[in-house]
Design an enzyme around this catalytic site. Structure first.
Site, mmCIF file in Angstrom:
data_model
loop_
_atom_site.group_PDB
_atom_site.id
_atom_site.type_symbol
_atom_site.label_atom_id
_atom_site.label_comp_id
_atom_site.label_asym_id
_atom_site.label_seq_id
_atom_site.Cartn_x
_atom_site.Cartn_y
_atom_site.Cartn_z
ATOM 1 N N ARG A 1 -56.176 -34.224 97.742
ATOM 2 C CA ARG A 1 -57.187 -35.236 97.504
ATOM 3 C C ARG A 1 -56.593 -36.644 97.623
ATOM 4 O O ARG A 1 -55.510 -36.907 97.102
ATOM 5 C CB ARG A 1 -57.707 -35.048 96.092
ATOM 6 C CG ARG A 1 -58.854 -35.925 95.738
ATOM 7 C CD ARG A 1 -59.244 -35.591 94.341
ATOM 8 N NE ARG A 1 -60.464 -36.243 93.952
ATOM 9 C CZ ARG A 1 -60.856 -36.329 92.698
ATOM 10 N NH1 ARG A 1 -60.125 -35.787 91.761
ATOM 11 N NH2 ARG A 1 -61.968 -36.927 92.408
ATOM 12 N N LYS B 1 -57.182 -46.900 100.199
ATOM 13 C CA LYS B 1 -56.474 -48.080 100.704
ATOM 14 C C LYS B 1 -54.958 -47.915 100.567
ATOM 15 O O LYS B 1 -54.217 -48.089 101.539
ATOM 16 C CB LYS B 1 -56.944 -49.314 99.932
ATOM 17 C CG LYS B 1 -56.403 -50.614 100.484
ATOM 18 C CD LYS B 1 -57.047 -51.810 99.770
ATOM 19 C CE LYS B 1 -56.552 -53.114 100.388
ATOM 20 N NZ LYS B 1 -57.153 -54.270 99.712
ATOM 21 N N GLU C 1 -43.809 -39.763 101.683
ATOM 22 C CA GLU C 1 -42.854 -39.527 102.759
ATOM 23 C C GLU C 1 -43.406 -38.824 103.990
ATOM 24 O O GLU C 1 -42.832 -38.930 105.074
ATOM 25 C CB GLU C 1 -41.652 -38.759 102.192
ATOM 26 C CG GLU C 1 -40.784 -39.700 101.377
ATOM 27 C CD GLU C 1 -39.904 -39.024 100.354
ATOM 28 O OE1 GLU C 1 -38.695 -39.013 100.561
ATOM 29 O OE2 GLU C 1 -40.417 -38.514 99.337
HETATM 30 MO MO1 MOS Z 1 -37.332 -40.716 98.539
HETATM 31 S S1 MOS Z 1 -36.112 -41.029 100.156
HETATM 32 O O1 MOS Z 1 -36.973 -39.114 98.028
HETATM 33 O O2 MOS Z 1 -36.787 -41.905 97.438
#
Ligand code: MOS
Length: 768
Positions: free
Chosen positions: A657, A662, A734
């Site tokens: 979700r 933004k 990430e």
């Molecule tokens: Mo992230 S590179 O696991 O702070």
């Protein structure tokens, strides 16, 4: 619950930031503050023969010079729980010996009345060295220097299934190549900075960190003081990207210096120092072999990674991490070996492992697709993993097929001519490429406390931190929805190690971890308020059942009859309560092989709430938690100059979700921009003669700028993951940088017919 969560709400701290009122770690003007500047080694291996500090000490305004000769003693940090903090250089505590392991190692600190005097003083320190022969380059290391990497962060560094070698021999199609990624430096906009102040035995730190609790614990243990005597603040952080996930020498040297001079001391690393003193992403050499049938069905995958570490600690860049789970292949080797070099210790960097690893794997998949004349999307569908191929676990949720479909549609994948060098716009070559994105959905134990006040506002407390990604905002949304309060009535306090323990801002885990805890705390507190009202003869809700009451707009009332009820403010005021509060810990961990977390931390008082029970009642070990996505890229290449412009990126992400459309879009966009950097320009260059970083500023270390920006089309599947937490959101920090570099590299191949296998793809490589 659906009032605020998901909405593209502006950052609650936006005004503070743009008006300069958000205090960053270097911005606490303590009384009597002194300034520390470090002196760094100019050799990469050897010993300090002599260090002459007299000239600096005699400089007017210099308060002290500290070297290994007059430094306090420190204590090696032990223990593996990252929540307890991790020092980046286990065997190199600052200023403890004359031994030098890398160029740029801190060997002294000059403390002065002003920063300028400290800098001048540092320039006057004269050092003579006894040099030893260093090794800087993986290929130069002796073959016996290579060692298999041990397990890292709960994940396996060596993964095998079936017999990859044998299966490869019998494969109808084979693709074997080596992919190389360079060293990257994080280059957070805010420099690393620590201000330390002792009050008797108590230490206060203002430290830019991705882990207020972890850094507090690490620094306390290294200094040899009880963790409870240390309090660390990190209210606002200008990016970390992994470099602020570990604790580095300067964060220990500030309190050492403060103790030495009996005054608060501030150390701010310069941009140049940030290329030596706070980790980097290791270079990787990835040998990849794919074996498949003519239909593209993979029968063997080998992904053998070599990366570098330092002589003072081990860190493994787990480039094979995604390879073991992304495709349904019966025979697999994903291995990692590391080599010690005379450089500082590498550390997590923007999707550690997955970012360089998906570059290798997803370019290799593209090479196989072209070899077999199969559409790259089709090749991925043929090998789609319906369950985790290593563990056999079902995915908590996976909607990757929809990511491929929507992404292909949005970029016009079917309309392209797949033949290389076949498409042009004017004089420019046009290329399309795609790749898969994936990142684990981590959740760890987290506590959170919420207090309601008689004026109707609430405050959230959690010892996590907002590294610039929007944590203040999304936690406010979650609490406001949970309690039925408007955003403006909820305040969020983070970045203080004394608050109830929250997660590190690493491994994309804060939204799921702290978000889950804040949600449970909000529901628990709402329920407390309702119970108070229905038991109170003076409440309009007296005698009602808890289930019949709901909360919205700061009011608790009979569902469907908003006039029958009262506000939180009325309830607390009538009852004469200064606050109504709850503190809870959700003890959930989705990490493979991770301990049941929160070890030794005391739980708060409201564990028996139904919200906590519902959350912890899910069998998290049953599922594999991963986010997925697909990047589709269009590039324009100038065949005369070899320059590449990324013209368009479509990214479709399946991250559970969406908490805030933004901030989520911004997260993915930022990660894509880092992917453009990896593909086209980023990479730290070391002088091969002395191991010194050559590209030591943002003039020489290139990162994408506005002129490099493509058109972005960022989409979310937005199907809640009910198993990660009742909020349904997996982390998003990430995943955006995974796969993107490969998608760009694949598009460049399509445009030019050139397959560049060592990053970055600079013009010289396309012209040669
Ligand atoms: Mo992230 S590179 O696991 O702070």
């Amino acid at each position: 619950m659906n009032e605020l969560i998901g909405k593209p709400i502006d950052r609650v701290d936006g005004r503070l930031k743009v008006t300069g009122k958000a205090p960053y770690s270097a911005e606490f003007p303590l009384k009597n503050l002194a300034y520390g500047v470090t002196v760094q080694s100019t050799i990469a291996s050897g010993r300090i023969q002599s260090i002459e500090t007299h000239a600096a000490e005699s400089l007017s305004g210099v308060i002290a010079v500290i070297t290994y000769k007059n430094s306090m003693s420190l204590h090696t940090l032990t223990g593996g729980d990252p929540g307890q903090g991790k020092f980046g250089e286990r065997d190199l505590l600052p200023l403890q010996s004359d031994r030098i392991f890398y160029d740029g190692q801190h060997i002294a600190i000059v403390v002065a009345e002003t920063f300028q005097i400290a800098e001048h003083g540092a320039s006057l320190i004269k050092v003579e060295y006894e040099e030893e022969k260093p090794v800087f380059i993986i290929e130069d290391a002796l073959s016996d220097a290579f060692q298999p990497a041990s397990a890292l962060g709960g994940g396996e560094a060596q993964t095998h299934r079936g017999d990859a070698d044998k299966a490869l021999e019998t494969a109808e199609a084979k693709m074997e190549q080596t992919y190389i990624t360079p060293v990257y430096h994080h280059n957070a906009m805010e420099p690393h900075a620590t201000t330390a102040e002792w009050t008797g035995k108590k230490l206060t730190l203002y430290d830019s960190t991705q882990s207020v609790v972890g850094s507090k614990n690490a620094i306390a243990q290294i200094l040899g003081v009880p963790p409870d005597d240390v309090r660390l603040y990190s209210y606002f952080i200008g990016g970390g990207f992994g470099s602020k996930g570990f604790t580095w020498a300067h964060s220990v040297m500030a309190p050492m210096a403060a103790k030495h001079v009996g005054r608060p001391v501030k150390i701010v690393l310069s941009r140049q120092q940030m290329f030596t003193s706070n980790g980097h992403r290791s270079r990787t050499i990835q040998k990849i072999s794919l074996g498949a049938g003519k239909d593209g069905q993979l029968i063997s995958v080998k992904h053998l990674t070599t990366s570098e570490t330092s002589f003072v600690d081990e860190f493994v860049e787990t480039a094979g991490a995604a390879t073991k789970m992304l495709y349904d292949v019966p025979n697999l080797d994903a291995t990692h070996s590391i080599v010690r070099l005379n450089k500082g210790t590498p550390c997590p960097t923007r999707a550690p492992g997955e970012a360089p690893g998906t570059y290798g794997l997803e370019v290799a998949m593209d090479e196989l697709a072209y070899q077999l004349n199969i559409d790259p999307v089709q090749l991925r569908l043929v090998n789609y993993a319906d369950k985790h191929p290593q563990t056999g676990q079902p995915w908590s949720e996976k909607h990757l097929k929809e990511c491929y479909e929507r992404g292909a549609q949005a970029i016009g994948w079917a309309q392209r001519n797949p033949a290389v060098r076949s498409m042009k716009e004017g004089d420019l070559l046009v290329g399309y490429g795609m790749a898969t994105a994936t990142y684990p959905a981590n959740r760890s134990a987290s506590s959170a406390k919420i207090q309601l006040f008689p004026d109707g506002h609430a405050v959230i407390y959690c010892a996590t931190q907002d590294i610039g990604t929007g944590t203040y905002t999304i936690l406010t949304q979650i609490a406001a929805d949970g309690l039925g309060l408007p955003m403006a009535s909820v305040q969020c306090k983070l970045g203080d190690s004394k608050l109830p323990k929250g997660p590190n801002s690493g491994g994309s885990q804060v939204s799921a971890s702290a978000g889950g805890a804040v949600w449970a705390a909000a529901l628990t507190l709402k329920s407390k308020a309702i119970q108070l009202a229905i038991a109170d003869k003076e409440s309009p809700l007296f005698g009602q059942s808890e289930e019949s009451v709901q909360a919205d707009g700061g009011k608790i009332f009979i569902a469907g009859s908003p006039e029958k009820g009262e506000t939180y403010a009325q309830l607390l005021t009538r009852k004469g309560l200064p606050t109504l509060e709850t503190e809870i810990t959700t003890n959930v961990s989705t990490r493979e092989g991770a301990p049941p977390a929160a070890g030794g931390e005391k739980k708060g008082g409201d564990q028996e709430s139904s919200a906590v029970k519902a959350d912890e009642g899910v069998d998290h070990k049953k599922y594999a938690f991963h986010s997925f996505g697909a990047h589709f890229v269009k590039v324009l290449v100038d065949p005369t100059l070899g320059t590449v412009h990324v013209d368009k990126i479509v990214g479709v992400m399946d991250i559970g979700r969406v908490l805030n459309l933004k901030t989520a879009t911004n997260q993915i966009m930022g990660a894509m921009i880092f992917g453009i950097g990896m593909a086209l320009m980023e990479g730290t260059i070391y002088d091969p003669t002395n191991g010194r970083v050559v590209t030591r500023d943002l003039t020489d270390y290139l990162v994408p700028v506005n002129a490099d920006m493509p058109a972005f089309d960022i989409q979310f599947i937005d199907i809640p993951d009910p198993y990660i937490s009742p909020v349904g959101a997996r982390g998003i920090g990430e995943i955006g940088i995974t796969g993107i570099t490969a998608a760009i590299a694949n598009a460049i191949y399509h445009a030019t017919g050139k397959r560049v296998r060592d990053l970055p793809i600079t013009p010289d490589k396309l012209l040669s």
